[in-house]
Design a protein around this motif. Structure first.
Motif, PDB file in Angstrom:
ATOM      1  N   ALA A  61       0.844  -1.315  -0.099  1.00  0.00           N
ATOM      2  CA  ALA A  61       0.075  -0.083   0.175  1.00  0.00           C
ATOM      3  C   ALA A  61       0.781   1.350  -0.016  1.00  0.00           C
ATOM      4  O   ALA A  61       0.600   2.528  -0.350  1.00  0.00           O
ATOM      5  CB  ALA A  61      -0.745   0.009   1.257  1.00  0.00           C
ATOM      6  N   PRO A  73      -5.256 -11.041   1.950  1.00  0.00           N
ATOM      7  CA  PRO A  73      -5.408  -9.767   2.165  1.00  0.00           C
ATOM      8  C   PRO A  73      -6.949  -9.481   2.064  1.00  0.00           C
ATOM      9  O   PRO A  73      -7.331  -9.958   1.148  1.00  0.00           O
ATOM     10  CB  PRO A  73      -4.548  -9.142   1.063  1.00  0.00           C
ATOM     11  N   ARG A  74      -7.279  -8.373   2.640  1.00  0.00           N
ATOM     12  CA  ARG A  74      -8.716  -7.895   2.487  1.00  0.00           C
ATOM     13  C   ARG A  74      -8.453  -6.439   1.927  1.00  0.00           C
ATOM     14  O   ARG A  74      -7.511  -5.805   2.021  1.00  0.00           O
ATOM     15  CB  ARG A  74      -9.277  -7.831   3.890  1.00  0.00           C
ATOM     16  N   GLU A  75      -9.603  -6.202   1.260  1.00  0.00           N
ATOM     17  CA  GLU A  75      -9.438  -4.696   0.581  1.00  0.00           C
ATOM     18  C   GLU A  75      -9.667  -3.768   1.421  1.00  0.00           C
ATOM     19  O   GLU A  75      -9.258  -2.499   1.323  1.00  0.00           O
ATOM     20  CB  GLU A  75     -10.831  -4.644  -0.379  1.00  0.00           C
ATOM     21  N   ASP A  76     -10.191  -3.739   2.498  1.00  0.00           N
ATOM     22  CA  ASP A  76     -10.411  -2.616   3.575  1.00  0.00           C
ATOM     23  C   ASP A  76      -9.234  -2.374   4.543  1.00  0.00           C
ATOM     24  O   ASP A  76      -9.363  -1.406   5.306  1.00  0.00           O
ATOM     25  CB  ASP A  76     -11.493  -2.928   4.322  1.00  0.00           C
ATOM     26  N   ARG A  77      -8.137  -3.207   4.282  1.00  0.00           N
ATOM     27  CA  ARG A  77      -6.871  -3.083   5.266  1.00  0.00           C
ATOM     28  C   ARG A  77      -5.735  -3.053   4.370  1.00  0.00           C
ATOM     29  O   ARG A  77      -5.662  -3.614   3.306  1.00  0.00           O
ATOM     30  CB  ARG A  77      -6.790  -4.053   6.335  1.00  0.00           C
ATOM     31  N   PRO A  78      -4.900  -2.021   4.642  1.00  0.00           N
ATOM     32  CA  PRO A  78      -3.499  -1.755   3.930  1.00  0.00           C
ATOM     33  C   PRO A  78      -2.698  -3.072   4.092  1.00  0.00           C
ATOM     34  O   PRO A  78      -2.573  -3.471   5.262  1.00  0.00           O
ATOM     35  CB  PRO A  78      -3.124  -0.442   4.165  1.00  0.00           C
ATOM     36  N   VAL A  79      -2.019  -3.415   3.219  1.00  0.00           N
ATOM     37  CA  VAL A  79      -0.893  -4.206   3.442  1.00  0.00           C
ATOM     38  C   VAL A  79       0.607  -3.809   2.910  1.00  0.00           C
ATOM     39  O   VAL A  79       0.436  -3.375   1.770  1.00  0.00           O
ATOM     40  CB  VAL A  79      -1.057  -5.904   2.579  1.00  0.00           C
ATOM     41  N   TYR A  80       1.411  -4.163   3.717  1.00  0.00           N
ATOM     42  CA  TYR A  80       2.907  -3.281   3.473  1.00  0.00           C
ATOM     43  C   TYR A  80       3.818  -4.667   3.253  1.00  0.00           C
ATOM     44  O   TYR A  80       3.892  -5.554   3.517  1.00  0.00           O
ATOM     45  CB  TYR A  80       3.411  -2.494   4.501  1.00  0.00           C
ATOM     46  N   GLN A  88       7.052   1.784   9.137  1.00  0.00           N
ATOM     47  CA  GLN A  88       5.745   2.070   9.881  1.00  0.00           C
ATOM     48  C   GLN A  88       5.924   2.166  11.614  1.00  0.00           C
ATOM     49  O   GLN A  88       5.279   2.566  12.053  1.00  0.00           O
ATOM     50  CB  GLN A  88       4.558   1.153   9.600  1.00  0.00           C
TER      51      GLN A  88
END
Length: 89
Positions: A61, A73-80, A88
């Motif tokens: 993200a 992964p879900r669309e509503d949470r950022p993944v790094y 972060q």
């Protein structure tokens, strides 16, 4: 000079190659016995029979690079990616 040998895995019975470079490595480390298990069986034994985690590929993200994560992964949470995740913190 060593030559490749074909060995049989004592767990699954599959044949695998014990390469000349692996034989040199074993000799360098002082190992006297040849391997008895193929690589997949060695990994399974090392993991205690636990299956390997399924990895999922997504986009970071932050930087947009490809990231491999051990969860869906879900669309509503950022993944790094690992680099951006450590920044972060």
């Amino acid at each position: 000079m060593n030559q490749d040998k074909t060995l049989t895995c004592k767990d699954c019975g599959a044949e695998f190659i014990f390469t000349a470079s692996e034989q040199d490595f074993y000799a360098e480390k002082g190992f006297t016995n040849e391997p008895q298990r193929c690589k997949p069986c060695r990994i399974a034994r090392k993991n205690g029979g636990a299956p390997q985690k399924e990895m999922f590929t997504t986009r970071c993200a932050s930087c947009g690079c490809e990231a491999r994560v051990p969860f869906q992964p879900r669309e509503d949470r950022p993944v790094y990616c690992s680099d951006c995740f450590s920044k972060q913190r």
